[in-house]
Design a protein around this motif. Structure first.
Motif, short mmCIF file in Angstrom:
data_model
loop_
_atom_site.label_atom_id
_atom_site.label_comp_id
_atom_site.label_asym_id
_atom_site.label_seq_id
_atom_site.Cartn_x
_atom_site.Cartn_y
_atom_site.Cartn_z
N ILE A 22 0.74 -1.04 0.21
CA ILE A 22 0.11 0.08 0.07
C ILE A 22 0.94 1.21 -0.05
CG2 ILE A 22 -1.53 1.44 1.38
CD1 ILE A 22 -3.06 -1.35 2.40
N VAL A 23 2.03 1.29 0.90
CA VAL A 23 2.81 2.38 0.88
C VAL A 23 3.42 2.73 -0.07
CG1 VAL A 23 4.85 3.17 2.23
CG2 VAL A 23 2.66 2.25 3.38
N GLU A 24 4.07 1.58 -0.84
CA GLU A 24 4.85 1.80 -2.18
C GLU A 24 3.94 1.93 -3.55
OE1 GLU A 24 8.50 -1.07 -1.33
OE2 GLU A 24 7.26 -1.73 -2.13
N ARG A 25 2.60 1.84 -3.42
CA ARG A 25 1.85 1.86 -4.76
C ARG A 25 0.70 2.91 -4.46
NH1 ARG A 25 0.83 -4.74 -5.43
NH2 ARG A 25 3.05 -5.07 -5.86
N HIS A 26 0.81 3.91 -3.66
CA HIS A 26 -0.15 4.80 -3.55
C HIS A 26 -0.22 6.04 -4.23
CE1 HIS A 26 2.48 7.15 -0.71
NE2 HIS A 26 1.97 8.02 -0.94
N ILE A 27 1.10 6.25 -4.90
CA ILE A 27 1.33 7.49 -5.76
C ILE A 27 0.26 7.67 -6.94
CG2 ILE A 27 3.05 8.92 -7.25
CD1 ILE A 27 3.76 8.54 -4.11
N GLY A 28 -0.42 8.57 -6.89
CA GLY A 28 -1.33 8.91 -7.99
C GLY A 28 -2.21 7.56 -8.05
N ALA A 29 -2.22 7.13 -9.23
CA ALA A 29 -3.04 5.85 -9.42
C ALA A 29 -2.07 4.69 -9.70
CB ALA A 29 -3.88 6.02 -10.52
N GLY A 30 -0.74 4.95 -9.08
CA GLY A 30 0.35 3.75 -9.40
C GLY A 30 1.18 4.40 -10.48
N LEU A 31 2.23 3.79 -10.40
CA LEU A 31 3.49 4.15 -11.67
C LEU A 31 3.77 2.85 -12.09
CD1 LEU A 31 5.68 6.44 -9.29
CD2 LEU A 31 4.32 7.06 -11.27
N THR A 32 4.05 2.51 -13.45
CA THR A 32 4.40 1.45 -13.89
C THR A 32 6.03 1.31 -13.91
OG1 THR A 32 5.25 2.50 -15.95
CG2 THR A 32 2.94 1.76 -15.84
N ALA A 33 6.87 0.22 -14.00
CA ALA A 33 8.23 -0.26 -13.80
C ALA A 33 8.96 1.12 -14.83
CB ALA A 33 8.46 -1.22 -14.00
N ASP A 34 8.35 1.13 -15.79
CA ASP A 34 9.19 2.13 -16.80
C ASP A 34 9.06 3.83 -16.39
OD1 ASP A 34 9.84 0.28 -18.66
OD2 ASP A 34 8.12 0.57 -19.89
N GLU A 35 7.88 3.87 -15.88
CA GLU A 35 7.61 5.37 -15.14
C GLU A 35 8.55 5.56 -14.12
OE1 GLU A 35 2.94 6.14 -16.30
OE2 GLU A 35 3.36 5.26 -14.70
N CYS A 36 8.82 4.55 -13.04
CA CYS A 36 9.51 4.44 -12.03
C CYS A 36 10.94 4.84 -12.50
CB CYS A 36 9.30 3.10 -11.25
SG CYS A 36 7.97 3.07 -10.16
N SER A 37 11.42 4.01 -13.25
CA SER A 37 12.90 4.26 -14.00
C SER A 37 12.81 5.55 -14.43
CB SER A 37 13.02 3.08 -14.95
OG SER A 37 14.18 3.29 -15.43
N LEU A 38 11.97 6.29 -15.21
CA LEU A 38 12.35 7.54 -15.68
C LEU A 38 12.16 8.54 -14.46
CD1 LEU A 38 9.71 7.23 -18.76
CD2 LEU A 38 12.25 7.69 -18.89
N LEU A 39 11.68 8.15 -13.41
CA LEU A 39 11.51 9.28 -12.25
C LEU A 39 12.88 8.73 -11.21
CD1 LEU A 39 7.77 9.10 -11.50
CD2 LEU A 39 9.04 10.83 -12.43
N SER A 40 13.82 7.83 -11.73
CA SER A 40 14.92 7.60 -10.86
C SER A 40 14.62 6.78 -9.72
CB SER A 40 15.78 8.84 -10.72
OG SER A 40 16.29 9.54 -11.86
N LEU A 41 13.68 6.23 -9.82
CA LEU A 41 13.17 4.95 -8.52
C LEU A 41 13.57 3.78 -9.09
CD1 LEU A 41 9.45 6.73 -8.06
CD2 LEU A 41 11.35 7.00 -6.81
N LEU A 42 13.38 2.85 -8.14
CA LEU A 42 13.81 1.42 -8.56
C LEU A 42 12.65 0.99 -9.68
CD1 LEU A 42 14.44 -0.13 -5.03
CD2 LEU A 42 16.08 0.45 -6.94
N PRO A 43 13.22 0.48 -10.65
CA PRO A 43 12.20 0.20 -12.06
C PRO A 43 11.47 -1.17 -11.44
CG PRO A 43 14.58 -0.87 -12.06
CD PRO A 43 14.89 -0.09 -10.89
N ARG A 44 10.54 -0.89 -10.66
CA ARG A 44 9.46 -1.95 -10.43
C ARG A 44 8.18 -1.46 -10.67
NH1 ARG A 44 11.35 -2.10 -4.14
NH2 ARG A 44 10.76 0.04 -3.62
N ASP A 45 7.26 -2.34 -10.73
CA ASP A 45 5.82 -2.20 -10.79
C ASP A 45 5.24 -1.61 -9.27
OD1 ASP A 45 3.08 -2.13 -11.49
OD2 ASP A 45 2.88 -4.16 -11.79
N CYS A 46 4.80 -0.42 -9.67
CA CYS A 46 3.90 0.14 -8.19
C CYS A 46 2.49 0.53 -8.53
CB CYS A 46 4.94 1.39 -7.85
SG CYS A 46 6.53 1.04 -7.05
N MET A 47 2.02 -0.26 -9.48
CA MET A 47 0.48 -0.14 -9.65
C MET A 47 -0.17 -0.63 -8.52
SD MET A 47 0.54 1.51 -12.50
CE MET A 47 -1.30 1.31 -13.08
#
Length: 161
Positions: A83-108
């Motif tokens: 829940i903590v990791e996946r609450h941003i907006g409506a989630g972030l894909t692994a690609d979106e995380c990577s583009l945001l300099s986050l760990l490239p993992r599915d956060c949907m």
């Protein structure tokens, strides 16, 4: 886990009174969506209270990732961490995380509980509940794909109310 325990964890993580008040407001709203007997109300409550625990360290986009790390260090359940990791907006894909300099993992958000907390967080600005339309106006700078995802999540979760 009791509310007091969650508040103690938020304080231990360095969260301000304003962040704690926001987390309580998100919890209150999230619980209005958790009346279905198939939804784990306790998980929704704890996840909503702790969703911004990473804001004790940073107020940028990394707060969800940092929050997950903090929750792991406290030995919390993986369902709360998700829940903590996946609450941003409506989630972030692994690609979106990577583009945001986050760990490239599915956060949907995948589970009903994860979706409820993400949606409730979208509708709480500070401690004030706003409409989905207001949220979308605040998100105007986001890519259209992400705004559409926030809208769809809202439509899906509103069915629980």
């Amino acid at each position: 886990m009791r509310e007091e325990d969650c508040i103690d964890l938020l304080r231990m993580a360095g969260c301000s009174a304003g962040v704690i008040a926001h987390c309580r407001a998100v919890r209150d709203l999230a619980l209005t969506y958790a009346s279905d007997p198939l939804i784990d109300r306790g998980l929704v409550e704890v996840g909503a209270l702790l969703h911004d625990i990473g804001r004790g360290v940073t107020h940028d986009i990394r707060h969800a990732e940092v929050g997950g790390e903090i929750c792991r260090s406290f030995g919390l359940d993986e369902a709360v961490i998700a829940i903590v990791e996946r609450h941003i907006g409506a989630g972030l894909t692994a690609d979106e995380c990577s583009l945001l300099s986050l760990l490239p993992r599915d956060c949907m958000p995948r589970t009903a509980e994860e979706k409820i907390v993400a949606h409730a967080d979208n509708l709480v600005k500070g401690t004030r509940v706003i409409t989905l339309d207001e949220r979308l106006l605040h998100a105007i700078a986001l890519p259209r794909r992400q705004r559409r995802r926030i809208y769809r999540l809202g439509l899906e979760v509103e069915l629980f109310r």
